[in-house]
Design a protein around this motif. Structure first.
Motif, PDB file in Angstrom:
ATOM      1  N   ASP A 227      29.348  40.011  47.614  1.00  0.00           N
ATOM      2  CA  ASP A 227      29.356  38.697  46.959  1.00  0.00           C
ATOM      3  C   ASP A 227      28.001  38.023  47.161  1.00  0.00           C
ATOM      4  O   ASP A 227      27.614  37.728  48.295  1.00  0.00           O
TER       5      ASP A 227
ATOM      6  N   ILE B  25      31.644  33.345  37.599  1.00  0.00           N
ATOM      7  CA  ILE B  25      32.785  33.030  38.465  1.00  0.00           C
ATOM      8  C   ILE B  25      34.069  33.244  37.656  1.00  0.00           C
ATOM      9  O   ILE B  25      34.467  32.380  36.862  1.00  0.00           O
TER      10      ILE B  25
ATOM     11  N   ASP C 242      37.416  32.904  37.547  1.00  0.00           N
ATOM     12  CA  ASP C 242      38.669  32.358  38.073  1.00  0.00           C
ATOM     13  C   ASP C 242      39.521  31.693  37.004  1.00  0.00           C
ATOM     14  O   ASP C 242      40.571  31.120  37.315  1.00  0.00           O
TER      15      ASP C 242
ATOM     16  N   THR D  89      32.044  34.659  43.731  1.00  0.00           N
ATOM     17  CA  THR D  89      33.094  33.669  43.941  1.00  0.00           C
ATOM     18  C   THR D  89      32.572  32.238  43.971  1.00  0.00           C
ATOM     19  O   THR D  89      33.277  31.317  43.595  1.00  0.00           O
TER      20      THR D  89
ATOM     21  N   ALA E  61      32.385  30.741  46.599  1.00  0.00           N
ATOM     22  CA  ALA E  61      33.429  30.220  47.485  1.00  0.00           C
ATOM     23  C   ALA E  61      32.884  29.142  48.414  1.00  0.00           C
ATOM     24  O   ALA E  61      31.778  29.250  48.940  1.00  0.00           O
TER      25      ALA E  61
ATOM     26  N   CYS F  97      38.163  28.191  50.716  1.00  0.00           N
ATOM     27  CA  CYS F  97      38.602  29.544  50.376  1.00  0.00           C
ATOM     28  C   CYS F  97      39.443  30.104  51.523  1.00  0.00           C
ATOM     29  O   CYS F  97      39.031  30.073  52.686  1.00  0.00           O
TER      30      CYS F  97
ATOM     31  N   LEU G 285      38.017  30.987  45.037  1.00  0.00           N
ATOM     32  CA  LEU G 285      38.229  32.350  44.564  1.00  0.00           C
ATOM     33  C   LEU G 285      37.887  33.368  45.651  1.00  0.00           C
ATOM     34  O   LEU G 285      36.958  33.169  46.431  1.00  0.00           O
ATOM     35  N   THR G 286      38.625  34.462  45.687  1.00  0.00           N
ATOM     36  CA  THR G 286      38.295  35.596  46.550  1.00  0.00           C
ATOM     37  C   THR G 286      37.918  36.776  45.656  1.00  0.00           C
ATOM     38  O   THR G 286      38.278  36.819  44.479  1.00  0.00           O
TER      39      THR G 286
ATOM     40  N   ALA H  77      39.083  37.942  41.912  1.00  0.00           N
ATOM     41  CA  ALA H  77      38.117  38.060  40.822  1.00  0.00           C
ATOM     42  C   ALA H  77      38.306  39.374  40.072  1.00  0.00           C
ATOM     43  O   ALA H  77      38.319  39.408  38.832  1.00  0.00           O
TER      44      ALA H  77
END
Length: 377
Positions: A55, A242, A244, A269, A271, A275, A308-309, A313
């Motif tokens: 990521d 991203i 999501d 993400t 994130a 998260c 988001l993880t 995703a």
């Protein structure tokens, strides 16, 4: 250790196979024989083995923020991310006071090898060289005019740990900084920008090779004013997105992949600290963020990172496109490894590569995660 009869995911295919893991690396694919003293785990040809997810854009997770500037927060983030299949990441800073950024950069580099979960491959300097008119959840007041001197002041002797810098190419001083960063093998990414097509193209010609969270914090694509999105579509630069269903509508997600192709597409993400946590109030870069209905927003409704993880995703893109599993996994592994300079030992299943691996079922439910051959989840 032997991982026997798994479905191995390569950048261009999926094949049943067996892996021998030794001393933290993939020692051999499909070894001729298995020694009696080796531990064997059998995938029974139903479980997948993927390279660990990488990521390029992480601000936090597990209730911790990269900008906390301390080891405990980095450990929390590292341990949280690996639960969702992320084995490596770039720690993303925020546009804050220069002293805060400098502290975060110093801490990230100093403690990058002291983590027992996902590994930090380097730093994504998101700002402070952003356009205040496209700040998004970044701090407008701490945006700085871009210059080589300002970059050196922010990073000091830790500049060698910077892997990616997001900036706005239309700002005065950006072009010399872009050229300098590119000369140092640092990926320069267009983002938090109000650039016209021509301004974005000038930045790309100077050395920009990537786009940060495409569509977000930049002017929308228009048929007479294509802007930064049009420049990304019209050139070979890569982009991150991203996926999501909140930051980018699904038809637009599909369009981006079709225009750019899988080889130029990267899943991230973005994130933040919420998260992996329950909904409620958190912070991002010193600002209060409310997480509700799966979205993280400032008080004015501005999206502020995500919860988001990476496994989510992957599932989302699979459900919303006609891409194959190996194509989607490539966007979460091999492509980001290439973009951040880690492709010599991470991002794919190959002899001699780090044994950073994720095992999951056909619904992308994580079963096991290995980092350098050690089971961490």
């Amino acid at each position: 250790m032997i991982l026997k009869d798994y479905l191995l995911i390569y950048p261009d295919r999926i094949e049943k196979g067996t892996l021998r893991l030794e001393q933290g690396i993939i020692k051999r694919i499909n070894p001729d024989q298995i020694r009696p003293d080796e531990t064997v785990r059998d995938g029974e040809s139903t479980l997948y083995v993927s390279p660990g997810f990488i990521d390029l854009h992480v601000h936090g997770s597990g209730g911790a923020d990269v900008m906390d500037g301390d080891l405990q927060s980095l450990r929390t983030i590292s341990r949280t991310l690996c639960q969702f299949g992320t084995t490596s990441f770039l720690a993303a800073t925020m546009t804050q006071a220069p002293t805060n950024i400098r502290q975060a950069v110093r801490t990230i580099k100093e403690h990058s090898l002291a983590l027992d979960g996902a590994r930090i491959l380097g730093i994504h300097l998101e700002g402070p060289f952003i356009n205040p008119e496209a700040a998004g959840a970044q701090s407008e007041e701490h945006a700085l005019p871009p210059s080589v001197e300002a970059f050196r002041n922010l990073t000091g002797e830790d500049a060698d740990f910077i892997r990616l810098v997001t900036l706005a190419p239309e700002l005065t001083g950006s072009i010399p900084l872009i050229r300098y960063l590119a000369s140092q093998d640092i990926t320069v990414s267009i983002g938090h920008t109000r650039a016209t097509y021509e301004e974005a193209l000038a930045g790309i010609e100077a050395g920009i090779s990537h786009a940060t969270h495409l569509f977000n914090a930049m002017p929308p694509f228009h048929h007479r004013q294509p802007g930064a999105v049009g420049a990304v579509f019209d050139t070979p630069v890569s982009f991150e997105i991203i996926p999501d269903g909140i930051h980018v509508a699904n038809p637009v997600l599909r369009t981006a992949f079709k225009v750019k192709g899988v080889e130029h597409s990267i899943l991230v993400t973005d994130a933040m600290m919420a998260c992996g946590m329950p909904e409620g109030e958190y912070r991002l870069g010193g600002q209060i963020v409310t997480v509700r209905d799966g979205a993280a927003r400032l008080s004015d409704g501005t999206l502020a990172g995500s919860i988001l993880t990476m496994d989510q995703a992957v599932r989302h893109v699979l459900s919303q496109t006609d891409l194959t599993l190996y194509e989607v996994i490539r966007m979460a592994t091999w492509n980001p490894a290439q973009r951040c300079g880690a492709s010599r030992n991470k991002g794919r299943i190959a002899d001699g590569y780090d044994a950073d691996l994720v095992i999951f079922d056909e619904e992308i439910r994580i079963q096991e995660v290995y980092i350098r051959g050690r089971k961490v989840c």
